[in-house]
Design an enzyme around this catalytic site. Sequence first.
Site, PDB file in Angstrom:
ATOM      1  CE  LYS A  26     -15.615   2.555   2.987  1.00 20.70           C
ATOM      2  NZ  LYS A  26     -15.614   3.913   2.420  1.00 20.70           N
ATOM      3  CE  LYS A  40      -3.818   1.911   2.816  1.00 23.82           C
ATOM      4  NZ  LYS A  40      -4.845   1.555   3.804  1.00 23.82           N
ATOM      5  CB  THR A  58     -18.865   5.203   4.578  1.00 26.44           C
ATOM      6  OG1 THR A  58     -17.463   4.937   4.478  1.00 26.44           O
ATOM      7  CG2 THR A  58     -19.468   5.297   3.190  1.00 26.44           C
ATOM      8  CG  ASN A 105     -12.914  -0.218   4.024  1.00 32.16           C
ATOM      9  OD1 ASN A 105     -12.300   0.048   3.002  1.00 32.16           O
ATOM     10  ND2 ASN A 105     -13.310   0.705   4.876  1.00 32.16           N
ATOM     11  CG  ASP A 133      -8.944   1.681   4.543  1.00 36.77           C
ATOM     12  OD1 ASP A 133      -8.348   2.359   5.400  1.00 36.77           O
ATOM     13  OD2 ASP A 133      -9.304   2.154   3.457  1.00 36.77           O
ATOM     14  CG  ASP A 162     -14.197   3.294   6.850  1.00 43.50           C
ATOM     15  OD1 ASP A 162     -15.360   3.671   6.554  1.00 43.50           O
ATOM     16  OD2 ASP A 162     -13.220   3.514   6.122  1.00 43.50           O
TER      17      ASP A 162
END
Length: 293
Positions: A109, A13, A144, A112, A125, A107
Amino acid sequence: VKLKDEDITFALKCIKKKHIVDTRQQEHIYSEKNILQQTHSAFIIRLFRTFRDSKFVYMLLEACLGGELWSVLRDMSYFDDPTAKFCTGCVLEAFDYLHTMGIIYRDLKPENLLLDAQGYVKLADFGFAKKIGLGKKTWTFCGTPEYVAPEVIMNKGHDFGADCWSLGVLIFELLTGNPLFVGSDPIKIYTMVLYGIEKMDFPKKIGKRPDDLIRRLCKLNPAERLGNKKNGISEIKKQKWFQGFNWLGLGHHKLLSPLRREVKGPMDHSHFDMFPPDTDETPDELSGWDKDF
């Protein structure tokens, strides 16, 4: 990336340092690094080490060659009950582990969630993850819009209950292919979230048991949410939707995943969407905020 003379691959990354400084994400990047270095769970992506140079900071992560759960969901439109249950089970294992360590994820979702070669789901993430300890709250607004808990929107302080809320939203999206709360802009979405799901009708394809679980996870009052009481995540695992689910098999990676994909070796990245390479010249960033990276 791969080791020079061996067939061992990793995901590297690379994050532009100038972008991190421009968006004031330094603290989030350090938090991600520190939390991932402390976690060792089969349901969380592994961070092996970090590097830096004048343009980027780098995280050397395990390669999850099954691709993103989001793109699988997009291609299939929605998941059947056993597939949604398997994915949710993986997320629950990750949350159980994190919450026990006093870490909130914040986070959740489909974007991820990554799939390994066996089709097991891993949390990735960790930019918004934070160690808050038990019985504590935090006030940063992040997440989000479709997945943000009401107490985050209201800035009342939030804890592990925010993760439980997002889990209810995820189950709904896995079973229907659509988020639970939709709107043309974040404000409209937040308005729906604060209105609550008590009066909402769910589509027919959501059975009675998952319907009941989603509503218990998405209670407006975080103290009433399943998974946020004194027995934590284990209360969710006992819910009727999971009746007969092989938790032991999942924990030991002995359960066959309904999302197992064909992977032709450690270099096969065909399960990921292709994107054009970034041709922009990356500027140097030399302020030194990353000296401990």
